[in-house]
Design a protein around this motif. Sequence first.
Motif, PDB file in Angstrom:
ATOM      1  N   GLN A 175       0.957  -1.433  -0.423  1.00  0.00           N
ATOM      2  CA  GLN A 175       0.208  -0.122   0.056  1.00  0.00           C
ATOM      3  C   GLN A 175       1.489   1.231  -0.180  1.00  0.00           C
ATOM      4  O   GLN A 175       0.806   2.409  -0.574  1.00  0.00           O
ATOM      5  CB  GLN A 175      -0.821   0.275   1.619  1.00  0.00           C
ATOM      6  CG  GLN A 175      -1.575   1.501   1.567  1.00  0.00           C
ATOM      7  CD  GLN A 175      -2.862   1.435   2.493  1.00  0.00           C
ATOM      8  OE1 GLN A 175      -3.040  -0.310   3.382  1.00  0.00           O
ATOM      9  NE2 GLN A 175      -3.151   2.647   2.950  1.00  0.00           N
ATOM     10  N   ASN A 176       2.025   1.379   0.690  1.00  0.00           N
ATOM     11  CA  ASN A 176       2.778   2.151   0.579  1.00  0.00           C
ATOM     12  C   ASN A 176       3.698   2.570  -0.343  1.00  0.00           C
ATOM     13  O   ASN A 176       3.635   3.899  -0.702  1.00  0.00           O
ATOM     14  CB  ASN A 176       4.352   1.681   1.648  1.00  0.00           C
ATOM     15  CG  ASN A 176       3.348   2.294   3.358  1.00  0.00           C
ATOM     16  OD1 ASN A 176       2.076   3.385   3.435  1.00  0.00           O
ATOM     17  ND2 ASN A 176       4.255   2.214   4.450  1.00  0.00           N
ATOM     18  N   ARG A 177       3.912   1.169  -1.759  1.00  0.00           N
ATOM     19  CA  ARG A 177       4.423   1.935  -2.662  1.00  0.00           C
ATOM     20  C   ARG A 177       3.540   2.049  -3.534  1.00  0.00           C
ATOM     21  O   ARG A 177       4.288   3.586  -4.682  1.00  0.00           O
ATOM     22  CB  ARG A 177       5.422   0.142  -2.937  1.00  0.00           C
ATOM     23  CG  ARG A 177       6.351  -0.119  -2.251  1.00  0.00           C
ATOM     24  CD  ARG A 177       7.088  -1.146  -3.334  1.00  0.00           C
ATOM     25  NE  ARG A 177       5.792  -2.663  -3.025  1.00  0.00           N
ATOM     26  CZ  ARG A 177       6.131  -3.198  -2.199  1.00  0.00           C
ATOM     27  NH1 ARG A 177       6.758  -3.490  -0.842  1.00  0.00           N
ATOM     28  NH2 ARG A 177       4.939  -4.349  -2.444  1.00  0.00           N
ATOM     29  N   LYS A 209       4.047   9.603  -1.291  1.00  0.00           N
ATOM     30  CA  LYS A 209       3.792  11.129  -1.303  1.00  0.00           C
ATOM     31  C   LYS A 209       3.364  11.519  -2.821  1.00  0.00           C
ATOM     32  O   LYS A 209       2.370  12.201  -2.337  1.00  0.00           O
ATOM     33  CB  LYS A 209       5.142  11.845  -0.655  1.00  0.00           C
ATOM     34  CG  LYS A 209       5.062  11.483   0.679  1.00  0.00           C
ATOM     35  CD  LYS A 209       6.292  11.904   1.230  1.00  0.00           C
ATOM     36  CE  LYS A 209       6.679  11.738   2.493  1.00  0.00           C
ATOM     37  NZ  LYS A 209       7.919  12.489   2.705  1.00  0.00           N
ATOM     38  N   SER A 210       3.924  11.691  -3.870  1.00  0.00           N
ATOM     39  CA  SER A 210       3.698  12.190  -4.933  1.00  0.00           C
ATOM     40  C   SER A 210       1.944  11.507  -5.589  1.00  0.00           C
ATOM     41  O   SER A 210       1.214  12.389  -6.435  1.00  0.00           O
ATOM     42  CB  SER A 210       4.694  11.767  -5.769  1.00  0.00           C
ATOM     43  OG  SER A 210       4.640  10.650  -5.682  1.00  0.00           O
ATOM     44  N   ARG A 211       1.846  10.855  -5.287  1.00  0.00           N
ATOM     45  CA  ARG A 211       0.322   9.922  -5.588  1.00  0.00           C
ATOM     46  C   ARG A 211      -0.687  10.043  -3.866  1.00  0.00           C
ATOM     47  O   ARG A 211      -1.250   9.212  -4.177  1.00  0.00           O
ATOM     48  CB  ARG A 211       0.526   8.215  -5.913  1.00  0.00           C
ATOM     49  CG  ARG A 211       1.731   8.555  -7.131  1.00  0.00           C
ATOM     50  CD  ARG A 211       2.045   6.927  -7.240  1.00  0.00           C
ATOM     51  NE  ARG A 211       0.242   6.430  -7.771  1.00  0.00           N
ATOM     52  CZ  ARG A 211       0.493   5.548  -8.543  1.00  0.00           C
ATOM     53  NH1 ARG A 211       1.195   4.146  -8.028  1.00  0.00           N
ATOM     54  NH2 ARG A 211      -0.552   4.627  -9.105  1.00  0.00           N
ATOM     55  N   ASN A 212      -0.917  10.805  -3.125  1.00  0.00           N
ATOM     56  CA  ASN A 212      -1.115  11.178  -2.424  1.00  0.00           C
ATOM     57  C   ASN A 212      -2.989  10.972  -2.029  1.00  0.00           C
ATOM     58  O   ASN A 212      -3.548  10.878  -1.159  1.00  0.00           O
ATOM     59  CB  ASN A 212      -0.366  12.691  -1.246  1.00  0.00           C
ATOM     60  CG  ASN A 212      -0.637  13.470  -1.475  1.00  0.00           C
ATOM     61  OD1 ASN A 212      -1.148  13.251  -2.489  1.00  0.00           O
ATOM     62  ND2 ASN A 212      -0.412  14.607  -0.972  1.00  0.00           N
ATOM     63  N   ARG A 213      -3.082  11.392  -3.033  1.00  0.00           N
ATOM     64  CA  ARG A 213      -4.779  11.785  -4.127  1.00  0.00           C
ATOM     65  C   ARG A 213      -5.832  11.053  -4.338  1.00  0.00           C
ATOM     66  O   ARG A 213      -6.623  10.806  -4.744  1.00  0.00           O
ATOM     67  CB  ARG A 213      -5.012  13.506  -4.019  1.00  0.00           C
ATOM     68  CG  ARG A 213      -4.488  14.628  -3.453  1.00  0.00           C
ATOM     69  CD  ARG A 213      -5.019  15.388  -4.666  1.00  0.00           C
ATOM     70  NE  ARG A 213      -4.079  16.488  -4.263  1.00  0.00           N
ATOM     71  CZ  ARG A 213      -5.410  17.780  -4.147  1.00  0.00           C
ATOM     72  NH1 ARG A 213      -5.885  17.443  -4.795  1.00  0.00           N
ATOM     73  NH2 ARG A 213      -4.674  19.051  -3.401  1.00  0.00           N
ATOM     74  N   ILE A 214      -4.674   9.820  -4.374  1.00  0.00           N
ATOM     75  CA  ILE A 214      -5.482   8.349  -5.145  1.00  0.00           C
ATOM     76  C   ILE A 214      -6.551   7.854  -4.437  1.00  0.00           C
ATOM     77  O   ILE A 214      -5.962   7.779  -3.364  1.00  0.00           O
ATOM     78  CB  ILE A 214      -4.237   7.464  -5.749  1.00  0.00           C
ATOM     79  CG1 ILE A 214      -4.597   6.421  -6.391  1.00  0.00           C
ATOM     80  CG2 ILE A 214      -3.800   6.516  -4.698  1.00  0.00           C
ATOM     81  CD1 ILE A 214      -3.534   5.383  -6.893  1.00  0.00           C
TER      82      ILE A 214
END
Length: 160
Positions: free
Chosen positions: A104-106, A110-115
């Motif tokens: 999940q963290n992969r 941070k760059s895909r935090n709005r997914i």
Amino acid sequence: MPNTRDDILLHGCDQLNQLIHHYGSEQIVNGTLHPPLIVGNRARNDFLQFKFLVNSKKHLSLADFVQLVLNDYAEEFPDFHVLANVLSVIPLTSVPCERGFSMQNRIKSKSRNRIGIDRVEIKMKIAYVVRNVDGSKRKMVESATNSFISKMKRRKNNYQ
């Protein structure tokens, strides 16, 4: 597991009492009363004989021994059969859970935090399936993945 008869006689009595205390009494779950899963006195009476079985099968792995109890000893040791069922569904480690959090963290970095949650779940399922594909199907999965990625790149180039 102890080797002498006297050591085997005393071994595990405290742990059995803890199991009887938990699984040998009525439980209230979500307002519903559930009967005991095991009968304490019967489990205590069968315990010595069960320990000798454990000692005679000590060459087996835990998973193999649990399967043996589930398949062959349901009538002879009904309470230990129930406990083997419980043991077979309780994870012994948190490794699968930790792998899920790492995956999940992969995916949600941070760059895909709005997914969104739905997309994270779908991507985790895909990652899990791809990771567990055997060798004969791996090339097919890699080919489909590469095809999808190349189509995505073309789409991005068309919009720029």
